[in-house]
Design an enzyme around this catalytic site. Structure first.
Site, short mmCIF file in Angstrom:
data_model
loop_
_atom_site.label_atom_id
_atom_site.label_comp_id
_atom_site.label_asym_id
_atom_site.label_seq_id
_atom_site.Cartn_x
_atom_site.Cartn_y
_atom_site.Cartn_z
N HIS A 1 42.87 40.00 51.85
CA HIS A 1 42.54 39.42 50.55
C HIS A 1 41.71 40.46 49.80
O HIS A 1 40.49 40.48 49.84
CB HIS A 1 41.75 38.12 50.69
CG HIS A 1 41.60 37.38 49.39
ND1 HIS A 1 42.20 36.15 49.16
CD2 HIS A 1 40.96 37.69 48.25
CE1 HIS A 1 41.91 35.75 47.93
NE2 HIS A 1 41.16 36.68 47.36
N HIS B 1 41.83 42.55 46.04
CA HIS B 1 42.42 42.70 44.71
C HIS B 1 42.43 44.16 44.30
O HIS B 1 41.38 44.78 44.17
CB HIS B 1 41.64 41.89 43.68
CG HIS B 1 41.77 40.41 43.83
ND1 HIS B 1 42.59 39.64 43.02
CD2 HIS B 1 41.19 39.54 44.70
CE1 HIS B 1 42.49 38.37 43.39
NE2 HIS B 1 41.65 38.29 44.41
N ASP C 1 43.20 45.30 41.38
CA ASP C 1 42.58 45.41 40.06
C ASP C 1 41.11 45.00 40.07
O ASP C 1 40.45 45.07 39.04
CB ASP C 1 43.36 44.63 38.99
CG ASP C 1 43.94 43.33 39.50
OD1 ASP C 1 43.51 42.86 40.58
OD2 ASP C 1 44.84 42.76 38.85
N GLY D 1 42.60 32.91 39.39
CA GLY D 1 41.99 32.69 38.09
C GLY D 1 41.25 31.37 38.03
O GLY D 1 40.66 30.93 39.02
N HIS E 1 44.96 31.03 45.80
CA HIS E 1 43.52 30.82 45.65
C HIS E 1 43.30 29.32 45.46
O HIS E 1 43.76 28.74 44.47
CB HIS E 1 42.99 31.55 44.42
CG HIS E 1 42.78 33.01 44.58
ND1 HIS E 1 43.83 33.89 44.77
CD2 HIS E 1 41.64 33.77 44.59
CE1 HIS E 1 43.33 35.13 44.86
NE2 HIS E 1 42.01 35.08 44.77
N GLU F 1 38.18 27.08 46.04
CA GLU F 1 37.09 28.01 45.71
C GLU F 1 36.21 27.37 44.65
O GLU F 1 35.03 27.11 44.88
CB GLU F 1 37.65 29.35 45.23
CG GLU F 1 36.58 30.39 44.93
CD GLU F 1 37.18 31.70 44.40
OE1 GLU F 1 36.42 32.68 44.35
OE2 GLU F 1 38.37 31.75 44.04
N ASP G 1 37.79 40.97 48.99
CA ASP G 1 38.08 40.36 47.69
C ASP G 1 38.15 41.44 46.61
O ASP G 1 39.23 41.92 46.30
CB ASP G 1 37.06 39.28 47.33
CG ASP G 1 37.61 38.29 46.31
OD1 ASP G 1 38.83 38.29 46.07
OD2 ASP G 1 36.82 37.49 45.76
N ASP G 2 37.02 41.81 46.00
CA ASP G 2 36.99 42.80 44.91
C ASP G 2 35.95 43.86 45.25
O ASP G 2 34.84 43.87 44.69
CB ASP G 2 36.62 42.13 43.58
CG ASP G 2 37.60 41.05 43.18
OD1 ASP G 2 38.73 41.39 42.80
OD2 ASP G 2 37.22 39.85 43.24
#
EC number: 3.5.4.4
Length: 333
Positions: A12, A14, A16, A170, A197, A200, A278-279
């Site tokens: 998981h 991202h 971007d 999102g 997702h 959350e 995640d990010d």
């Protein structure tokens, strides 16, 4: 805490949400894009979480500067390549990179299918250069609505052989999964895996919907599953994986503290939960931090951390043969 005899995965992650601050500076200068700061040190507070955000949507605004500098397909190719380089630096053997082509294309009206192709090219070149194994997951950004998600889906389907799965990310509260049933029907018809997702920002009902209506085989985050014992039982029995992201859930205020995170409960219940970032660039963390710092702070024992590492490969979107080959490769190293 990482078992070096086992494959290390991040499923998981991202693409971007992992654009380096230095790359944002470089591309901003290249394309004459006004940035909120002109040095790396002063830019970081604008592109990286430095304290807990009040909610998920506030957290997501930190991602925006990364995509605002994607003014060409070559820029998209560069950040995809750098994602693989970062994975290699972190010691990852296998990574699943997810990306929203519409989100990446938006600031400079790039062709969405072209963004998909650029990401595919950058990841391929990165894998060839750094020896990391990777798969791509296409994201539909639900925040932009059903029509925009359809555009993303069409662009991803134009390269369906290079995409492994479809995700929905999102604003979970404002755009429930029920709006995207036909999108996921097409994804399943294409032979893709499904991860969503869910649980959350919204409650356990969002996870049930992702599984029953969208066909989710894995759930991103899924922290609210802990509120529904029947759902926990179902996840364990049906071997539906949870992609846990400890630090991210604290930074988005999804969970109050690491000590309150349900990952330990998931593992105790037999749910196939894994550790992921995640990010990474936005969060200022890497997979090593999640294993060595976040997981112990969340109350996981050494054996539970090892189980989460095992689960990461178990629920990866790979065939049994591919998983076996990866285990053998790492064991022989």
């Amino acid at each position: 805490m990482i078992d070096i005899t086992l494959p290390l995965t991040d499923i998981h992650r991202h693409l971007d949400g992992n654009i380096r601050a230095q790359t944002i500076l470089d591309l901003g200068r290249q394309f004459n894009i006004a940035l909120p700061a002109q040095t790396l040190e002063t830019l970081i507070p604008h592109v990286q979480v430095t304290s807990t955000e009040p909610d998920l949507v506030s957290f997501l605004t930190k991602l925006d500067w990364g995509v605002k500098v994607l003014a060409s397909l070559d820029a998209c190719r560069r950040v995809a390549f750098e994602n693989i380089e970062d994975a290699a630096r972190n010691g990852l053997h296998y990574v699943e990179l997810r990306f929203s082509p519409g989100y990446m294309a938006m600031a400079h009206q790039l062709p969405i299918a072209g963004v998909v192709e650029a990401v595919i090219d950058g990841v391929r070149d990165g894998c060839n250069t750094f020896g990391v194994e990777a798969r791509l997951i296409g994201i539909m950004s639900r925040t932009f609505g059903e029509a925009a998600c359809l555009q993303e889906l069409d662009a991803l389907l134009a390269h369906r052989e290079k995409i492994t799965a479809l995700d929905l990310a999102g604003d979970e509260l404002g755009f429930p999964g029920s709006l995207f049933l036909s999108h996921f029907n097409r994804a399943r018809d294409a032979g893709w895996h499904i991860t969503v997702h869910a649980g959350e920002a919204a409650g356990p009902e969002s996870i049930w919907q992702a599984i029953r209506e969208l066909g989710a085989e894995r759930i991103g985050h899924g922290v609210k599953a802990v509120e529904d014992r029947a759902l926990m039982d179902f996840l364990a029995q049906q071997r539906i994986g949870i992609e846990s992201c400890l630090t991210s859930n604290i930074q988005t205020s999804t969970v109050a503290s690491l000590a309150d995170h349900p990952l330990k409960t998931f593992l105790e219940h037999g749910v196939l939960a894994s550790l992921n970032t995640d990010d990474p660039a936005v969060q200022g963390v890497d997979i090593i931090h999640e294993y060595h710092v976040a997981a112990p702070a969340a109350g996981l024992s050494r054996e539970q951390i090892r189980q989460a590492q095992i689960n990461g490969l178990e629920i990866a979107f790979l065939s049994d043969g591919e998983k076996r080959a990866l285990r053998e490769k790492v064991a022989a190293a």
